[in-house]
Design an enzyme around this catalytic site. Sequence first.
Site, PDB file in Angstrom:
ATOM      1  N   CYS B  99      50.408  29.543  26.367  1.00 44.79           N
ATOM      2  CA  CYS B  99      51.327  30.683  26.416  1.00 44.79           C
ATOM      3  C   CYS B  99      51.171  31.484  25.128  1.00 44.79           C
ATOM      4  CB  CYS B  99      52.762  30.158  26.563  1.00 44.79           C
ATOM      5  SG  CYS B  99      54.006  31.453  26.606  1.00 44.79           S
ATOM      6  N   HIS B 141      55.150  30.641  35.916  1.00 43.83           N
ATOM      7  CA  HIS B 141      55.266  30.645  34.453  1.00 43.83           C
ATOM      8  C   HIS B 141      56.002  31.908  33.974  1.00 43.83           C
ATOM      9  CE1 HIS B 141      53.543  29.841  30.291  1.00 43.83           C
ATOM     10  NE2 HIS B 141      53.876  31.120  30.206  1.00 43.83           N
ATOM     11  N   GLU B 142      55.611  33.059  34.526  1.00 48.34           N
ATOM     12  CA  GLU B 142      56.205  34.324  34.080  1.00 48.34           C
ATOM     13  C   GLU B 142      57.657  34.454  34.540  1.00 48.34           C
ATOM     14  OE1 GLU B 142      54.672  35.548  31.812  1.00 48.34           O
ATOM     15  OE2 GLU B 142      52.600  34.973  32.202  1.00 48.34           O
ATOM     16  N   HIS B 145      59.928  32.754  32.231  1.00 46.81           N
ATOM     17  CA  HIS B 145      60.263  33.530  31.027  1.00 46.81           C
ATOM     18  C   HIS B 145      61.518  34.373  31.252  1.00 46.81           C
ATOM     19  CE1 HIS B 145      57.215  32.741  28.031  1.00 46.81           C
ATOM     20  NE2 HIS B 145      56.219  32.960  28.876  1.00 46.81           N
TER      21      HIS B 145
END
Lengths: 181, 169
Positions: B99, B141-142, B145
């Site tokens: 990341c 993953h995004e 966030h």
Amino acid sequence: MGHFSVSVVGKDRPGIVAEVSRILFEQGCNIEDSTCTILSGQFAMILVVFHPKMAATGELNPAFEEVRSRMGLMVTVHALKDEEVVHEKAFSGAPHIISVYGADRPGIVYMVAKELALRKVNITDLNTQVVGSKDRPVYVMVLEVDLPEGIDMKELEREFDRIRKELSVSITVRPIETMEL
Amino acid sequence: MAVLPILKFPDPLLQQKSAPVESVTPDLSSLIDDLLDTMRASPGGVGISAPQVGILKRIVAVDVSASKRGSQAINNGLLILINPEILAKGGRQIVREGCMSIPDYTANIERAQWVLVDALDRDGKHVILESVGFEAVAIQHEVDHLDGILFLDRVTSIKTDLFRRKKYR
């Protein structure tokens, strides 16, 4: 002051961690790193501890006598040099996974590990297990390795081919690719 | 168009929940362009989220077609997802993730193999899309966030799953 490695092995049961950590606490040690596992009913733990005053193996070792006799634990204490204490697992080469499986037979781990050692390949993780049914056991080994720069992969593949034939196992080498997000 | 600085862990903004975008307006377009520039400026970068540049809005960009591994797999090309929501997921896969906000580490993370995503595209049009494999990991993953979740929060074993990078490629 100094670092020690403390390894503990014994028949698994509740209370081992409590007793070992009590002794470390009473001696004034700080647990900096630790891991444990259970293999076929044996509890195994290894810790790296720091003591602000003690530096020699003989100073910390006697404190474990009581759990050795009372709980039947095998406890080994070893003083570490400062330069031996590295807090993070650093990769020096290219991380790869090698998976090996086949009919259970002696020598699988050794044959593969020998070829890796000859080429200065560092094994960073190793798990072996026997799976399948009782009359048809399958041996599975998964290694994480660091392949050093400039390693001759063709030549390593040739050796693996020889092992594949000799032991009738399957060997797969694949890079661990990192997804950049 | 600009490459924006990436917030690095332990910046507290990375652990905040981002707010939904109320309406897709033209000024959002320049932010999206900046996100894409920033993502592409990072070697091998295939995804980015607005909170990584300090903007707590639910916007992510994913483009796995730009990477060697991603381009070989099924993918949707460049995706701009506004207010993305993962409606359904299935299967499991373990991927080594890195990341931009945690430059010193990589980790083996378990993700769903397949996701169904609901979002708005950059024109504000409602889309529902399916994603599998490599791209599905990038989306998960995004989207994490946007909820203030970092891959460190998903590591199950620091011993076997977390790795220090020798250097950030």
